[in-house]
Design a protein around this motif. Structure first.
Motif, PDB file in Angstrom:
ATOM      1  N   LYS A  41       0.814  -1.214   0.000  1.00  7.77           N
ATOM      2  CA  LYS A  41       0.000   0.000   0.000  1.00  7.77           C
ATOM      3  C   LYS A  41       0.847   1.263   0.000  1.00  7.77           C
ATOM      4  O   LYS A  41       0.554   2.232  -0.733  1.00  7.77           O
ATOM      5  CB  LYS A  41      -0.949   0.001   1.199  1.00  7.77           C
ATOM      6  N   SER A  42       1.886   1.268   0.793  1.00 10.49           N
ATOM      7  CA  SER A  42       2.702   2.489   0.893  1.00 10.49           C
ATOM      8  C   SER A  42       3.350   2.816  -0.449  1.00 10.49           C
ATOM      9  O   SER A  42       3.453   3.985  -0.835  1.00 10.49           O
ATOM     10  CB  SER A  42       3.778   2.336   1.972  1.00 10.49           C
ATOM     11  N   THR A  45       0.551   4.314  -2.754  1.00 10.62           N
ATOM     12  CA  THR A  45       0.180   5.693  -2.427  1.00 10.62           C
ATOM     13  C   THR A  45       1.298   6.658  -2.784  1.00 10.62           C
ATOM     14  O   THR A  45       1.045   7.794  -3.180  1.00 10.62           O
ATOM     15  CB  THR A  45      -0.182   5.819  -0.942  1.00 10.62           C
ATOM     16  N   VAL A  49      -1.672   6.678  -5.971  1.00 10.39           N
ATOM     17  CA  VAL A  49      -2.949   6.002  -5.746  1.00 10.39           C
ATOM     18  C   VAL A  49      -3.506   6.468  -4.407  1.00 10.39           C
ATOM     19  O   VAL A  49      -2.780   6.501  -3.409  1.00 10.39           O
ATOM     20  CB  VAL A  49      -2.772   4.472  -5.754  1.00 10.39           C
ATOM     21  N   SER A  50      -4.780   6.796  -4.347  1.00 13.61           N
ATOM     22  CA  SER A  50      -5.348   7.229  -3.082  1.00 13.61           C
ATOM     23  C   SER A  50      -5.427   6.059  -2.112  1.00 13.61           C
ATOM     24  O   SER A  50      -5.588   4.904  -2.527  1.00 13.61           O
ATOM     25  CB  SER A  50      -6.749   7.809  -3.297  1.00 13.61           C
ATOM     26  N   GLY A  51      -5.298   6.356  -0.828  1.00 16.37           N
ATOM     27  CA  GLY A  51      -5.375   5.294   0.167  1.00 16.37           C
ATOM     28  C   GLY A  51      -6.709   4.580   0.138  1.00 16.37           C
ATOM     29  O   GLY A  51      -6.780   3.344   0.217  1.00 16.37           O
ATOM     30  N   SER A  52      -7.794   5.340   0.011  1.00 17.27           N
ATOM     31  CA  SER A  52      -9.118   4.717  -0.037  1.00 17.27           C
ATOM     32  C   SER A  52      -9.286   3.897  -1.301  1.00 17.27           C
ATOM     33  O   SER A  52      -9.902   2.820  -1.287  1.00 17.27           O
ATOM     34  CB  SER A  52     -10.203   5.794   0.036  1.00 17.27           C
ATOM     35  N   TYR A  54      -6.895   2.355  -2.904  1.00 13.87           N
ATOM     36  CA  TYR A  54      -6.124   1.131  -2.752  1.00 13.87           C
ATOM     37  C   TYR A  54      -6.902   0.099  -1.947  1.00 13.87           C
ATOM     38  O   TYR A  54      -6.983  -1.076  -2.322  1.00 13.87           O
ATOM     39  CB  TYR A  54      -4.782   1.423  -2.080  1.00 13.87           C
ATOM     40  N   GLU A  55      -7.470   0.537  -0.844  1.00 17.00           N
ATOM     41  CA  GLU A  55      -8.219  -0.395   0.001  1.00 17.00           C
ATOM     42  C   GLU A  55      -9.418  -0.973  -0.757  1.00 17.00           C
ATOM     43  O   GLU A  55      -9.690  -2.177  -0.692  1.00 17.00           O
ATOM     44  CB  GLU A  55      -8.702   0.332   1.268  1.00 17.00           C
ATOM     45  N   LYS A 167      -3.597   3.092 -10.384  1.00 16.10           N
ATOM     46  CA  LYS A 167      -3.695   4.529 -10.632  1.00 16.10           C
ATOM     47  C   LYS A 167      -4.666   4.825 -11.780  1.00 16.10           C
ATOM     48  O   LYS A 167      -5.454   5.778 -11.717  1.00 16.10           O
ATOM     49  CB  LYS A 167      -2.304   5.075 -10.959  1.00 16.10           C
ATOM     50  N   ASP A 170      -8.168   4.191 -10.374  1.00 18.48           N
ATOM     51  CA  ASP A 170      -8.465   5.192  -9.353  1.00 18.48           C
ATOM     52  C   ASP A 170      -8.761   6.555  -9.981  1.00 18.48           C
ATOM     53  O   ASP A 170      -9.578   7.322  -9.474  1.00 18.48           O
ATOM     54  CB  ASP A 170      -7.274   5.295  -8.400  1.00 18.48           C
TER      55      ASP A 170
END
Length: 403
Positions: A41-42, A45, A49-52, A54-55, A167, A170
């Motif tokens: 994830k890190s 982002t 890529v937004s954190g939300s 990605y989740e 990306k 997203d």
């Protein structure tokens, strides 16, 4: 067959690949997938890529370990050139391509005006990459790329492609459910890798999205943009077939070993119709089946096609198909084999014959997969042929004669 995926063969193992997957190709552990995706994830982002996002996009992912089997399988390098080209450049694809030139003529002319790449070459890429949009591939990209990011070799490369695929979704250019394609992550009408999409895809239809899945204009223009950025020259051909003189020393052959046309003429090379070489420029001598097979002088535009998918056989298929779409014919010099390859229509005919003999080969689609090749080996054994699973003219003829 997908853009830029073949250059992976030259990418070295990364430290991340060693740390996470030194033995995973042999004994992949599915339980490692979820924590691996969480760790990525890190990196995603950091790439935008937004954190939300990605989740949301990774929450339901499960590994597809079958893609690991494809890492080292490269048909452009393993398949005899006459088999490779016979299935990619046949009368059926030429007819379909000419129909596409007519149907999308206005768009292709507009693309050529902007990017200076001719319609036949763009359509040839489209035909080879996805059979004019009929075959995008069936593997969910996020699943494949996440798996390749966590297992096997080349993990650093695939992590970059995974992040870029996320990306794209997203950002709203392509929906997640539309992101299906090859095992390695290429997608759309002309099979761009995600990183290539972000660099070179264009919005040609003006709807505010770069959509290589749902928009043919975007896909055609993006392909032309790729070739232009790869060095395409509007006023040059890709190359042409030539004749070698008797006793020709082929040690100087090679796409990269370019020499002036005057130098090749001095060594006795002529056009395939017997006319002398003429003009300026530097060309390399391509001998895909050695000096006894068809020979070609190739220019800078051949290198631009090669950049789309780093295999000379692939570039030759695109180049030859583009010539056929312009009305050109087959190569003058035959391939050095007594058992030529099969067109897609002939492959379907072969599958019908195999099915009639009781072999469970699945769909009659001209795609010779594992089931078809297993059936071929059985019939080769029965006929006393070399048992190699290869489909050629000799096997087709024998089965037709022994119905």
């Amino acid at each position: 067959m997908k853009p830029l995926t073949r250059i992976l063969a030259g990418i070295a193992l990364s430290a991340a690949g060693l740390a996470h997957g030194a033995h995973a190709a042999d004994l992949p552990d599915p339980s490692r997938f979820t924590p691996c995706v969480a760790e990525l994830k890190s990196g995603a982002t950091a790439r935008g890529v937004s954190g939300s996002g990605y989740e949301r996009l990774t929450a339901s992912l499960q590994p597809d370990l079958k893609v690991l089997d494809f890492l080292d399988y490269q048909p452009e390098f393993r398949t005899p050139i006459w088999d490779y080209l016979s299935g990619l450049v046949d009368d059926e694809r030429v007819a379909d391509g000419q129909a596409m030139l007519r149907q999308w003529g206005d768009t292709l002319n507009a693309v050529a005006a902007r990017y200076k790449v001719d319609p036949a070459t763009v359509v040839a890429v489209w035909g080879v990459e996805s059979n004019f949009g009929r075959n995008f591939g069936s593997r969910p990209l996020l699943t494949s790329l996440a798996t390749l990011s966590c297992y096997g070799r080349r993990q650093a490369y695939f992590r970059g492609e995974f992040f870029d695929a996320l990306k794209i979704v997203d950002a709203g250019d392509v929906k997640a459910e539309q992101m299906v394609g090859s095992w390695a992550g290429a997608f759309g009408h002309t099979q761009f890798m995600p990183s290539t999409f972000l660099r070179l895809a264009v919005d040609f239809d003006g709807d505010g999205r770069r959509d290589l899945v749902g928009s043919v204009p975007d896909a055609l223009a993006s392909t032309a943009n790729f070739l232009r950025k790869a060095g395409w020259r509007e006023d040059e051909v890709w190359g042409y077939e030539v004749r070698l003189p008797a006793g020709f020393d082929a040690s100087s052959a090679g796409r990269r070993n370019k020499q002036p046309l005057s130098a090749w003429a001095a060594r006795g090379l002529k056009r395939s119709d017997g006319s002398p070489l003429a003009g300026d420029g530097n060309a390399g001598l391509l001998l895909p089946a050695g000096p006894k097979g068809p020979a070609f002088l190739v220019f800078r535009n051949f290198d631009a096609i090669y950049g789309y998918n780093a295999a000379e056989s692939y570039a030759l298929a695109i180049a030859h198909l583009s010539d056929r779409l312009r009305g050109g014919g087959a190569f003058t010099t035959p391939w050095p084999t007594d058992d030529a390859g099969l067109s897609r229509a002939e492959r379907r005919e072969l599958q019908v014959l195999l099915a009639a003999r009781g072999h469970a080969i699945g769909a009659i689609d001209g795609m010779l997969g594992d089931a078809s090749r297993a059936a071929i080996r059985v019939e080769q054994q029965r006929l006393g042929h070399t048992v190699d699973g290869r489909a050629g003219q000799k096997l087709l003829k024998a089965l037709k004669e022994n119905r």
